[in-house]
Design a protein around this motif. Sequence first.
Motif, PDB file in Angstrom:
ATOM      1  N   GLN A 163      48.078  31.815  46.100  1.00 20.00           N
ATOM      2  CA  GLN A 163      48.058  32.975  45.113  1.00 20.00           C
ATOM      3  C   GLN A 163      48.853  34.491  46.080  1.00 20.00           C
ATOM      4  O   GLN A 163      49.636  34.924  45.122  1.00 20.00           O
ATOM      5  N   TYR A 164      47.659  34.759  47.118  1.00 18.39           N
ATOM      6  CA  TYR A 164      47.904  35.140  46.880  1.00 18.39           C
ATOM      7  C   TYR A 164      48.701  35.152  49.048  1.00 18.39           C
ATOM      8  O   TYR A 164      48.783  36.144  49.604  1.00 18.39           O
TER       9      TYR A 164
ATOM     10  N   ARG B  93      37.452  42.211  47.826  1.00 16.60           N
ATOM     11  CA  ARG B  93      37.520  40.643  47.874  1.00 16.60           C
ATOM     12  C   ARG B  93      38.332  40.562  49.423  1.00 16.60           C
ATOM     13  O   ARG B  93      39.405  40.282  49.924  1.00 16.60           O
TER      14      ARG B  93
ATOM     15  N   GLY C 237      43.249  30.012  44.174  1.00 17.61           N
ATOM     16  CA  GLY C 237      43.116  31.455  43.557  1.00 17.61           C
ATOM     17  C   GLY C 237      43.541  31.642  45.249  1.00 17.61           C
ATOM     18  O   GLY C 237      44.415  32.853  45.163  1.00 17.61           O
TER      19      GLY C 237
ATOM     20  N   ASP D 238      43.514  40.599  47.241  1.00 11.23           N
ATOM     21  CA  ASP D 238      44.112  40.856  45.923  1.00 11.23           C
ATOM     22  C   ASP D 238      44.909  42.152  46.385  1.00 11.23           C
ATOM     23  O   ASP D 238      45.417  42.847  44.932  1.00 11.23           O
TER      24      ASP D 238
ATOM     25  N   GLU E  15      39.273  33.848  37.346  1.00 12.34           N
ATOM     26  CA  GLU E  15      40.553  34.657  36.429  1.00 12.34           C
ATOM     27  C   GLU E  15      40.888  34.841  38.332  1.00 12.34           C
ATOM     28  O   GLU E  15      42.061  34.362  37.538  1.00 12.34           O
ATOM     29  N   LYS E  16      40.693  35.610  38.647  1.00 11.51           N
ATOM     30  CA  LYS E  16      41.649  35.022  40.459  1.00 11.51           C
ATOM     31  C   LYS E  16      41.081  33.898  41.319  1.00 11.51           C
ATOM     32  O   LYS E  16      41.902  33.932  42.181  1.00 11.51           O
TER      33      LYS E  16
ATOM     34  N   ASN F  22      34.664  34.906  40.899  1.00 10.66           N
ATOM     35  CA  ASN F  22      35.957  35.923  40.126  1.00 10.66           C
ATOM     36  C   ASN F  22      36.501  34.115  39.436  1.00 10.66           C
ATOM     37  O   ASN F  22      37.852  34.137  40.407  1.00 10.66           O
TER      38      ASN F  22
END
Length: 451
Positions: free
Chosen positions: A325-326, A283, A322, A338, A264-265, A262
């Motif tokens: 960010q998490y 995910r 990606g 996520d 975007e993520k 993905n």
Amino acid sequence: MKNIRSTFKITLIFSFLCLNIILAQEPANDVTTPLHLLQPDYPTPYGVKSIDEIVATLDRVYNYLETETAAKLIDATTKKEITDFKKLNQNSIFEPGAFRLTSYEWGVTYAGMTQITEVTGDPKYADYTNKRLKLIADIAPFYLEKYKKDKDYPSPIVQSLQPHALDDAGAICAAMIKAKRAGLNAELQPLIDNFIDYISNKQFRFPDGTLARNRPQANTLWLDDLFMSVPALAQMGKLTGDNKYYDDAVKQVRQFSKRMFNEEKGLYMHGWVEAMDYHPEYRWARANGWAVMTLVELLDVLPKEHEGYQDVLEQLQAHIKGLVQYQDGTGFWHQLIDRNDSYLETSATAIYTYSIAKAINNGYIDKMAFSPVVILGWNAVATKVNEKGQVEGTCVGTGMGFDPAFYYHRPINVFAAHGYGPVLLAGSEVIKLIKANTFEINDSSLQLKVE
């Protein structure tokens, strides 16, 4: 009675003095106190650990595994060690231990031990790997001869000699090639060739060549299978110089990413089923760990002039952006990356820590931007290595699901073998990072110090 009265008087005087000191102090406010320098209440140790501290953590894991994993064969009936491999029989087994010597998880562990020796110079870690891989290599000819007459002949290394899935082949094959390249003197090549033959020629594939499975549904992609194949192909390319292995490795990265990443993520889904019109995106953390680890392992040996090098590099950079960010404030990542109400998971955190650190050390990403993430990740992982050297908080082996409950409620266990190799790899790569760079605390935050 006099003693009681004296004690009471002393207590009153002391209390009075303390009260006067408190009343005399200025109240803490924005004018009287530099509030930005107040010490935060971090849930995980903050800042850079010393190399000695990291090695101490790795040593606890090493000592535990050295005790809890077999290093010899015994006769199951007599319980005596077998030293003459011409006398192997149907009762020959590895001595009892807590972990399997030929599992894919232990392929990661062997690679981790080998790398710690490369980083620290201490031979004991590589010795752990070498004596076990040599044992497997030494007994393989006996069982191969037996299989020519009886495919069902009992063997403690059956999955290595007769692999039936990528799990049986890829990770341990890559570890064997790394050990061979590091100087292990053992007859590993027949095993390596057998593994690569399975990956290249026998594992089920889509018509376009993408490695796949027929479970839990027909024509299913498992993100895990990137790691169960690509690093072995890449290492075989390095060992032989044959570009066909690099070509296949790059093809797998491209074709898995096309279907499962993905953009975007910046995250991968765990599974992709061809027959589904809509592809649910769960995910799962460890599967994303296998994917990012695959990318750094491939780039580590892929020639820069290979036509796919830039694609793999950009895919790695996108995935790391990606992932970071998490990261949770504890330094861990969640079981479903996520979904921050899913539990914090150790093995994935260790894999990300290793992969991002290796990407920094190899110059694939900005060390100033990503080093603090790595240090925080290692500090989190280190809290899960208990005094025995067991790795806590690791999700057990996991199939594929298409609902959140499946992932949210997977058990954790100290005997989930998936945590040990990643912890060893993460620690070794963090040592390299610390040796090559200087860090400082600037306005209470960890920063890479620019010389």
